[in-house]
Write a protein that holds these residues in place. Structure first.
Motif, mmCIF file in Angstrom:
data_model
loop_
_atom_site.group_PDB
_atom_site.id
_atom_site.type_symbol
_atom_site.label_atom_id
_atom_site.label_comp_id
_atom_site.label_asym_id
_atom_site.label_seq_id
_atom_site.Cartn_x
_atom_site.Cartn_y
_atom_site.Cartn_z
ATOM 1 N N TYR A 193 -4.321 2.899 -3.281
ATOM 2 C CA TYR A 193 -4.157 3.802 -4.416
ATOM 3 C C TYR A 193 -5.517 3.986 -5.098
ATOM 4 C CZ TYR A 193 0.615 1.988 -3.821
ATOM 5 O OH TYR A 193 1.822 1.590 -3.301
ATOM 6 N N TRP A 194 -5.603 4.994 -5.966
ATOM 7 C CA TRP A 194 -6.817 5.157 -6.771
ATOM 8 C C TRP A 194 -7.081 3.902 -7.597
ATOM 9 C CZ3 TRP A 194 -9.555 9.007 -5.138
ATOM 10 C CH2 TRP A 194 -8.983 10.221 -4.768
ATOM 11 N N PHE A 195 -6.004 3.321 -8.143
ATOM 12 C CA PHE A 195 -6.152 2.137 -8.989
ATOM 13 C C PHE A 195 -6.782 0.967 -8.232
ATOM 14 C CE2 PHE A 195 -2.878 2.678 -12.684
ATOM 15 C CZ PHE A 195 -3.642 3.728 -13.169
ATOM 16 N N ASP A 196 -6.565 0.903 -6.922
ATOM 17 C CA ASP A 196 -7.141 -0.193 -6.133
ATOM 18 C C ASP A 196 -8.669 -0.125 -6.147
ATOM 19 O OD1 ASP A 196 -4.519 -0.774 -5.541
ATOM 20 O OD2 ASP A 196 -4.575 0.155 -3.558
ATOM 21 N N ALA A 197 -9.189 1.089 -6.018
ATOM 22 C CA ALA A 197 -10.642 1.271 -6.063
ATOM 23 C C ALA A 197 -11.173 1.014 -7.465
ATOM 24 C CB ALA A 197 -11.010 2.683 -5.604
ATOM 25 N N LEU A 198 -10.422 1.460 -8.475
ATOM 26 C CA LEU A 198 -10.846 1.228 -9.856
ATOM 27 C C LEU A 198 -10.898 -0.265 -10.163
ATOM 28 C CD1 LEU A 198 -11.538 2.261 -12.676
ATOM 29 C CD2 LEU A 198 -9.078 2.429 -13.146
ATOM 30 N N PRO B 113 0.829 -1.210 0.000
ATOM 31 C CA PRO B 113 0.000 0.000 0.000
ATOM 32 C C PRO B 113 0.862 1.258 0.000
ATOM 33 C CG PRO B 113 0.039 -0.983 2.177
ATOM 34 C CD PRO B 113 0.743 -1.946 1.275
ATOM 35 N N PRO B 114 0.286 2.401 -0.351
ATOM 36 C CA PRO B 114 1.086 3.638 -0.427
ATOM 37 C C PRO B 114 1.709 4.054 0.896
ATOM 38 C CG PRO B 114 -1.272 4.077 -0.728
ATOM 39 C CD PRO B 114 -1.094 2.609 -0.815
ATOM 40 N N ARG B 115 1.120 3.655 2.029
ATOM 41 C CA ARG B 115 1.704 4.027 3.318
ATOM 42 C C ARG B 115 3.067 3.378 3.535
ATOM 43 N NH1 ARG B 115 0.468 -0.459 6.623
ATOM 44 N NH2 ARG B 115 -1.252 -1.713 5.795
ATOM 45 N N MET B 116 3.371 2.317 2.775
ATOM 46 C CA MET B 116 4.667 1.647 2.900
ATOM 47 C C MET B 116 5.683 2.143 1.882
ATOM 48 S SD MET B 116 3.705 -2.359 3.399
ATOM 49 C CE MET B 116 2.483 -2.933 4.570
ATOM 50 N N LEU B 117 5.224 2.897 0.900
ATOM 51 C CA LEU B 117 6.093 3.288 -0.212
ATOM 52 C C LEU B 117 6.685 4.666 0.066
ATOM 53 C CD1 LEU B 117 6.916 2.033 -2.939
ATOM 54 C CD2 LEU B 117 5.125 3.414 -4.008
ATOM 55 N N ALA B 118 7.998 4.717 0.216
ATOM 56 C CA ALA B 118 8.657 5.976 0.573
ATOM 57 C C ALA B 118 8.456 7.048 -0.486
ATOM 58 C CB ALA B 118 10.147 5.725 0.801
ATOM 59 N N LEU C 160 -14.062 5.634 -0.233
ATOM 60 C CA LEU C 160 -12.980 5.948 -1.166
ATOM 61 C C LEU C 160 -12.064 7.027 -0.596
ATOM 62 C CD1 LEU C 160 -11.639 5.707 -3.953
ATOM 63 C CD2 LEU C 160 -13.308 7.373 -4.801
ATOM 64 N N LEU C 161 -12.654 8.082 -0.052
ATOM 65 C CA LEU C 161 -11.845 9.157 0.520
ATOM 66 C C LEU C 161 -11.031 8.656 1.711
ATOM 67 C CD1 LEU C 161 -14.414 12.109 0.395
ATOM 68 C CD2 LEU C 161 -12.541 11.619 -1.199
ATOM 69 N N VAL C 162 -11.611 7.751 2.490
ATOM 70 C CA VAL C 162 -10.921 7.235 3.674
ATOM 71 C C VAL C 162 -9.760 6.322 3.290
ATOM 72 C CG1 VAL C 162 -11.185 5.633 5.618
ATOM 73 C CG2 VAL C 162 -12.822 7.492 5.300
ATOM 74 N N ILE C 163 -9.995 5.386 2.376
ATOM 75 C CA ILE C 163 -8.928 4.429 2.051
ATOM 76 C C ILE C 163 -7.755 5.114 1.358
ATOM 77 C CG2 ILE C 163 -10.536 2.495 1.924
ATOM 78 C CD1 ILE C 163 -10.376 2.641 -1.124
ATOM 79 N N VAL C 164 -8.049 6.169 0.600
ATOM 80 C CA VAL C 164 -6.975 6.913 -0.066
ATOM 81 C C VAL C 164 -6.311 7.874 0.913
ATOM 82 C CG1 VAL C 164 -6.468 8.617 -1.861
ATOM 83 C CG2 VAL C 164 -7.962 6.677 -2.369
ATOM 84 N N GLY C 165 -7.114 8.586 1.690
ATOM 85 C CA GLY C 165 -6.569 9.579 2.611
ATOM 86 C C GLY C 165 -5.743 8.990 3.732
ATOM 87 N N THR C 166 -6.045 7.756 4.121
ATOM 88 C CA THR C 166 -5.253 7.096 5.163
ATOM 89 C C THR C 166 -4.054 6.354 4.589
ATOM 90 O OG1 THR C 166 -6.700 5.148 5.049
ATOM 91 C CG2 THR C 166 -7.237 6.826 6.704
ATOM 92 N N ALA C 167 -3.867 6.445 3.280
ATOM 93 C CA ALA C 167 -2.723 5.836 2.576
ATOM 94 C C ALA C 167 -2.750 4.317 2.616
ATOM 95 C CB ALA C 167 -1.398 6.363 3.138
#
Length: 240
Positions: free
Chosen positions: A194-199, A112-117, A184-191
């Motif tokens: 990604y947008w692609f995950d929801a798509l 997930p993005p929270r792990m990606l520096a 959608l806003l929560v899963i993206v905003g909490t990192a």
């Protein structure tokens, strides 16, 4: 029985993810670069909106941790008691969506993005709480933290909204779409995604909806009533 089977498959996916962390991070780099190449809005924009106040970000973390399963269970429970046909339909769609998602989790591990520096995003759950994940992703025996795509949080939330819109009669039923929008806003905003995950989740859900016949669709039209002969008496000598 169905929930138990899906849970066991999920646990198996967690075991399979062990040893594939490097591939999960490579996939994450590709997803992040693809989103930037397509000029999608940065996930950081949403996170900055949530980071304006600690109560707001804590509320988002709580929503992510506490709403996903209870909302889906409540949805299925209401359908079971009030709309049995829609319950069977929704259960089958959710099972198909979840099975396809778990298969994709195994085929494409994704950090997930929270792990990606490179994202520069904050792991809001770890910093502000509450968090549903272990501190060390590689040692987390409860959850597969390398299963970002597709987002079942979003996929299930979208199906809950679609199912309630289909099963209810209120003129305000379209407001159920606020649930997947907020998710959608929560899963993206909490990192966490990604947008692609929801798509990807939306695409899989669309395919599942095409594969499972909705209640009331495909029913044969009732046969026409036989035409009754007019037996009204006519004056003598008048032909019908």
């Amino acid at each position: 029985m169905l929930v138990t089977a899906l849970f066991l498959v999920y646990k198996f996916g967690r075991l399979v993810a062990n040893g594939h962390e490097a591939r999960a991070f490579r996939n994450a780099d590709r997803v992040w670069d693809a989103e930037r190449a397509l000029h999608l809005p940065g996930e950081g924009t949403i996170q900055q909106l949530l980071m304006h106040g600690e109560p707001l970000i804590r509320a988002a973390n709580t929503y992510y941790a506490a709403v996903h399963f209870p909302a889906t269970i409540a949805f299925l429970g209401w359908l079971y008691w009030r709309r049995p046909a829609h319950y069977v339909w929704s259960r089958r769609v959710l099972a198909l969506l979840t099975g396809a998602a778990l298969a994709l989790h195994l085929l494409m591990p994704l950090a997930p993005p929270r792990m990606l520096a490179a994202t520069g995003l904050v792991d809001t759950a770890r910093v502000y709480g509450p968090s549903v994940y272990g501190a060390t992703p590689e040692a987390d025996s409860m959850a597969n933290q390398f299963a970002a795509m597709p987002s079942l949080h979003f996929g299930w939330a979208l199906m809950v909204a679609i199912g309630l819109i289909a099963a209810s009669r209120s003129r305000w039923r379209v407001l159920w779409l606020l649930h997947p929008l907020l998710t959608l806003l929560v899963i993206v905003g909490t990192a966490n995604h990604y947008w692609f995950d929801a798509l990807a989740a939306a695409v899989l859900l669309g395919l599942a909806l095409l594969a499972v016949r909705a209640p009331g669709h495909g029913r044969a039209a009732p046969p026409p009533l036989p035409r009754q002969r007019d037996t009204t008496a006519l004056p003598a000598g008048v032909l019908r």
